[in-house]
Design a protein around this motif. Sequence first.
Motif, PDB file in Angstrom:
ATOM      1  N   ARG A   1      50.846  36.812  54.661  1.00 13.60           N
ATOM      2  CA  ARG A   1      51.845  35.910  54.081  1.00 13.60           C
ATOM      3  C   ARG A   1      52.623  36.606  52.980  1.00 13.60           C
ATOM      4  N   GLY A   2      53.867  36.816  53.171  1.00 14.53           N
ATOM      5  CA  GLY A   2      54.777  37.271  52.125  1.00 14.53           C
ATOM      6  C   GLY A   2      54.319  38.466  51.314  1.00 14.53           C
ATOM      7  N   GLY A   3      53.576  39.367  51.868  1.00 13.00           N
ATOM      8  CA  GLY A   3      53.180  40.573  51.161  1.00 13.00           C
ATOM      9  C   GLY A   3      52.203  40.350  50.018  1.00 13.00           C
ATOM     10  N   VAL A   4      51.217  39.503  50.212  1.00 11.81           N
ATOM     11  CA  VAL A   4      50.202  39.262  49.185  1.00 11.81           C
ATOM     12  C   VAL A   4      49.286  40.477  49.113  1.00 11.81           C
ATOM     13  N   THR A   5      49.072  40.961  47.902  1.00 11.58           N
ATOM     14  CA  THR A   5      48.218  42.131  47.728  1.00 11.58           C
ATOM     15  C   THR A   5      46.780  41.697  47.440  1.00 11.58           C
ATOM     16  N   SER A   6      45.873  42.637  47.547  1.00  8.08           N
ATOM     17  CA  SER A   6      44.465  42.367  47.252  1.00  8.08           C
ATOM     18  C   SER A   6      44.279  41.975  45.788  1.00  8.08           C
ATOM     19  N   GLN A   7      45.035  42.615  44.895  1.00 12.20           N
ATOM     20  CA  GLN A   7      44.929  42.294  43.470  1.00 12.20           C
ATOM     21  C   GLN A   7      45.395  40.868  43.200  1.00 12.20           C
ATOM     22  N   GLN A   8      46.417  40.400  43.904  1.00 14.40           N
ATOM     23  CA  GLN A   8      46.883  39.032  43.730  1.00 14.40           C
ATOM     24  C   GLN A   8      45.829  38.032  44.208  1.00 14.40           C
ATOM     25  N   LEU A   9      45.110  38.363  45.273  1.00 16.26           N
ATOM     26  CA  LEU A   9      44.030  37.493  45.749  1.00 16.26           C
ATOM     27  C   LEU A   9      42.919  37.397  44.714  1.00 16.26           C
ATOM     28  N   VAL A  10      42.546  38.523  44.137  1.00 18.20           N
ATOM     29  CA  VAL A  10      41.485  38.528  43.132  1.00 18.20           C
ATOM     30  C   VAL A  10      41.935  37.756  41.888  1.00 18.20           C
ATOM     31  N   ASP A  11      43.183  37.966  41.468  1.00 14.00           N
ATOM     32  CA  ASP A  11      43.700  37.253  40.298  1.00 14.00           C
ATOM     33  C   ASP A  11      43.706  35.744  40.526  1.00 14.00           C
ATOM     34  N   GLU A  12      44.104  35.316  41.717  1.00 13.58           N
ATOM     35  CA  GLU A  12      44.118  33.886  42.034  1.00 13.58           C
ATOM     36  C   GLU A  12      42.702  33.315  42.062  1.00 13.58           C
ATOM     37  N   ALA A  13      41.755  34.060  42.596  1.00 15.63           N
ATOM     38  CA  ALA A  13      40.359  33.600  42.620  1.00 15.63           C
ATOM     39  C   ALA A  13      39.816  33.457  41.198  1.00 15.63           C
ATOM     40  N   CYS A  14      40.143  34.407  40.321  1.00 16.38           N
ATOM     41  CA  CYS A  14      39.704  34.309  38.923  1.00 16.38           C
ATOM     42  C   CYS A  14      40.344  33.122  38.231  1.00 16.38           C
ATOM     43  N   ARG A  15      41.619  32.873  38.497  1.00 16.24           N
ATOM     44  CA  ARG A  15      42.315  31.735  37.891  1.00 16.24           C
ATOM     45  C   ARG A  15      41.691  30.424  38.326  1.00 16.24           C
TER      46      ARG A  15
END
Length: 91
Positions: free
Chosen positions: A34-48
């Motif tokens: 989806r829209g170029g989601v990076t692994s770091q963005q996934l981790v940041d969202e999980a932490c949030r």
Amino acid sequence: MVKGTSRRVIVVDSPDTDLFEQAIFIVRNDAMHRGGVTSQQLVDEACRVARSCSRSQPTSGRSLFRKGTPLFWSAIGAGCIALTWLVSVLI
């Protein structure tokens, strides 16, 4: 039941270490496409999400009966019993 499919997970250390050790998030299969989601963005969202869940239960909205210590409620009960006994003796 295990079907042999592989899933991607993100494991986040819990911000509330007294009760939980980790939060485990199962990543959707199409999340990386989806829209170029990076692994770091996934981790940041999980932490949030983990941080927001730990603060989702407000302590100020407790009911009247849950406030106070057991000693306080024991004193209230003893006072009610003494008042009932006094009224029954005087009547």
